[in-house]
Design a protein around this motif. Sequence first.
Motif, PDB file in Angstrom:
ATOM      1  N   GLU A  38       0.872  -1.185   0.000  1.00 20.32           N
ATOM      2  CA  GLU A  38       0.000   0.000   0.000  1.00 20.32           C
ATOM      3  C   GLU A  38       0.901   1.224   0.000  1.00 20.32           C
ATOM      4  O   GLU A  38       1.617   1.485   0.967  1.00 20.32           O
ATOM      5  N   TRP A  39       0.860   1.969  -1.068  1.00 18.79           N
ATOM      6  CA  TRP A  39       1.841   3.047  -1.261  1.00 18.79           C
ATOM      7  C   TRP A  39       1.142   4.257  -1.835  1.00 18.79           C
ATOM      8  O   TRP A  39       0.469   4.172  -2.863  1.00 18.79           O
ATOM      9  N   GLN A  40       1.279   5.375  -1.167  1.00 21.31           N
ATOM     10  CA  GLN A  40       0.627   6.608  -1.603  1.00 21.31           C
ATOM     11  C   GLN A  40       1.676   7.714  -1.691  1.00 21.31           C
ATOM     12  O   GLN A  40       1.777   8.564  -0.802  1.00 21.31           O
ATOM     13  N   PRO A  41       2.478   7.708  -2.763  1.00 22.24           N
ATOM     14  CA  PRO A  41       3.546   8.707  -2.891  1.00 22.24           C
ATOM     15  C   PRO A  41       2.975  10.113  -3.060  1.00 22.24           C
ATOM     16  O   PRO A  41       1.949  10.306  -3.706  1.00 22.24           O
ATOM     17  N   ARG A  42       3.674  11.056  -2.471  1.00 21.43           N
ATOM     18  CA  ARG A  42       3.244  12.451  -2.557  1.00 21.43           C
ATOM     19  C   ARG A  42       4.281  13.351  -3.213  1.00 21.43           C
ATOM     20  O   ARG A  42       3.930  14.333  -3.854  1.00 21.43           O
ATOM     21  N   THR A  43       5.560  13.012  -3.032  1.00 22.82           N
ATOM     22  CA  THR A  43       6.615  13.905  -3.537  1.00 22.82           C
ATOM     23  C   THR A  43       7.543  13.166  -4.484  1.00 22.82           C
ATOM     24  O   THR A  43       7.872  11.990  -4.281  1.00 22.82           O
ATOM     25  N   ALA A  44       7.973  13.884  -5.526  1.00 26.14           N
ATOM     26  CA  ALA A  44       8.936  13.343  -6.480  1.00 26.14           C
ATOM     27  C   ALA A  44      10.060  14.355  -6.665  1.00 26.14           C
ATOM     28  O   ALA A  44       9.807  15.555  -6.818  1.00 26.14           O
ATOM     29  N   LEU A  45      11.278  13.849  -6.647  1.00 23.82           N
ATOM     30  CA  LEU A  45      12.454  14.668  -6.925  1.00 23.82           C
ATOM     31  C   LEU A  45      13.043  14.216  -8.249  1.00 23.82           C
ATOM     32  O   LEU A  45      13.302  13.029  -8.452  1.00 23.82           O
ATOM     33  N   ILE A  46      13.263  15.166  -9.143  1.00 19.67           N
ATOM     34  CA  ILE A  46      13.908  14.899 -10.419  1.00 19.67           C
ATOM     35  C   ILE A  46      15.284  15.551 -10.369  1.00 19.67           C
ATOM     36  O   ILE A  46      15.389  16.768 -10.194  1.00 19.67           O
ATOM     37  N   THR A  47      16.335  14.777 -10.495  1.00 19.10           N
ATOM     38  CA  THR A  47      17.685  15.339 -10.482  1.00 19.10           C
ATOM     39  C   THR A  47      18.166  15.488 -11.922  1.00 19.10           C
ATOM     40  O   THR A  47      18.248  14.527 -12.668  1.00 19.10           O
ATOM     41  N   GLY A  48      18.454  16.731 -12.281  1.00 12.26           N
ATOM     42  CA  GLY A  48      18.842  17.067 -13.644  1.00 12.26           C
ATOM     43  C   GLY A  48      17.698  17.720 -14.380  1.00 12.26           C
ATOM     44  O   GLY A  48      16.585  17.193 -14.410  1.00 12.26           O
ATOM     45  N   ALA A  49      17.952  18.889 -14.980  1.00 13.36           N
ATOM     46  CA  ALA A  49      16.905  19.626 -15.690  1.00 13.36           C
ATOM     47  C   ALA A  49      17.228  19.746 -17.170  1.00 13.36           C
ATOM     48  O   ALA A  49      16.984  20.780 -17.797  1.00 13.36           O
ATOM     49  N   GLY A  50      17.798  18.668 -17.725  1.00 12.07           N
ATOM     50  CA  GLY A  50      17.909  18.563 -19.168  1.00 12.07           C
ATOM     51  C   GLY A  50      16.579  18.099 -19.736  1.00 12.07           C
ATOM     52  O   GLY A  50      15.561  18.059 -19.041  1.00 12.07           O
ATOM     53  N   PRO A  51      16.544  17.708 -21.022  1.00  9.38           N
ATOM     54  CA  PRO A  51      15.279  17.271 -21.616  1.00  9.38           C
ATOM     55  C   PRO A  51      14.636  16.101 -20.882  1.00  9.38           C
ATOM     56  O   PRO A  51      13.429  16.119 -20.615  1.00  9.38           O
ATOM     57  N   ILE A  52      15.424  15.077 -20.540  1.00  7.28           N
ATOM     58  CA  ILE A  52      14.866  13.922 -19.843  1.00  7.28           C
ATOM     59  C   ILE A  52      14.327  14.335 -18.477  1.00  7.28           C
ATOM     60  O   ILE A  52      13.221  13.949 -18.080  1.00  7.28           O
ATOM     61  N   GLY A  53      15.096  15.136 -17.743  1.00  7.57           N
ATOM     62  CA  GLY A  53      14.661  15.559 -16.420  1.00  7.57           C
ATOM     63  C   GLY A  53      13.394  16.385 -16.459  1.00  7.57           C
ATOM     64  O   GLY A  53      12.457  16.157 -15.676  1.00  7.57           O
ATOM     65  N   LEU A  54      13.321  17.351 -17.360  1.00  4.86           N
ATOM     66  CA  LEU A  54      12.136  18.204 -17.420  1.00  4.86           C
ATOM     67  C   LEU A  54      10.914  17.426 -17.912  1.00  4.86           C
ATOM     68  O   LEU A  54       9.794  17.653 -17.438  1.00  4.86           O
ATOM     69  N   LEU A  55      11.116  16.485 -18.831  1.00  3.72           N
ATOM     70  CA  LEU A  55       9.986  15.661 -19.266  1.00  3.72           C
ATOM     71  C   LEU A  55       9.556  14.698 -18.167  1.00  3.72           C
ATOM     72  O   LEU A  55       8.363  14.406 -18.017  1.00  3.72           O
TER      73      LEU A  55
END
Length: 348
Positions: free
Chosen positions: A171-188
């Motif tokens: 049972e998993w209810q994620p609320r926050t996501a961290l994306i490391t890197g703001a290149g094309p892959i990161g921003l997408l």
Amino acid sequence: MRAVTVIPGVSGSLRLLDDYPEPASDEGAILVEALAVGICGTDIEIIEGHYGEAPPGTDHLVLGHESLGRVLEDPTGTLQPGDLVAGIVRHPDPLPCPNCAVGEWDMCRNGMFTEHGIKALPGFARQRWRVQPRFAVGLHPALHEVGVLLEPTSVVAKAWEHIDRIGQRAEWQPRTALITGAGPIGLLAALLASQRGLAVHVLDLATDGPKPALAGALGATYHSVPVDQLDFEPDIIVECTGAPVVVLEAMCKVALNGIVCLTGVSTGGRTIDFDAGALNRTLVLENNVVFGSVNANRRHWDAAADALARADHAWLGSLITRRVPLSDYARAYSPGPEDIKVVLDFTA
């Protein structure tokens, strides 16, 4: 016709050929006029001679795996002339392995797959190309300026699918996501996180240029500090830099029962002194998962097309920081300091 080619393994062999042959009919029934080709680090590494494989019977490889074109003819009726289309990059191996046999060629087990513009298949950086119907992904007409982003979006669509599947272990209810890197892959990746209703954080060391504003336009919080200095523990981390220090810090920072997806590829050759025992203890006692993800299959390409259709198209257009005409091709393959996505424009 004109095509951008290299001789794999030979640095400095990038050329624009004016007399490249028309695509052979056995490449696919659907004939496509090229509109644009996106450029990424893979292309640069192939140009530098680090890898790449020419199709059988030739020493040249046409570059380009991020495609956008317009259908010229399709006798199969799968698409109509004038439709926007992108070509799926990877094709299954000829044996095939168990995964390729069921359409999961992104998980090929024997390495005998082929890839347009990378491994044994001509790429899409040519004025016309052909594609088989099962590898042709139709796009909404409104994506005519930004549909070239489909390939990198398919990569993160796969990453998010696998995150969702791993999360079902409890049972998993994620609320926050961290994306490391703001290149094309990161921003997408951040775009798809925002479409899932998560509180999104984007981390990149750039403080100038377009990246902070692009993250902010998604409603994401932008950070320009090391991962270990963040004052929260994200439920999900999508690591898009491949930087060894960032990879290790991400594994140490994720929350209890958290998931870390690694999409960035490290270059290797760098040794870091860290406490592997402490990391192992944390991963085990907190039920954390770390996994790698690369490439995509048809299901992910279709999901990516849907995600782009639902996105703010003006925001997507802002990811494309340079459009370079085919006649000036060499400039497209010379990265600039503020580039996010560079596109080779076949219509200019």
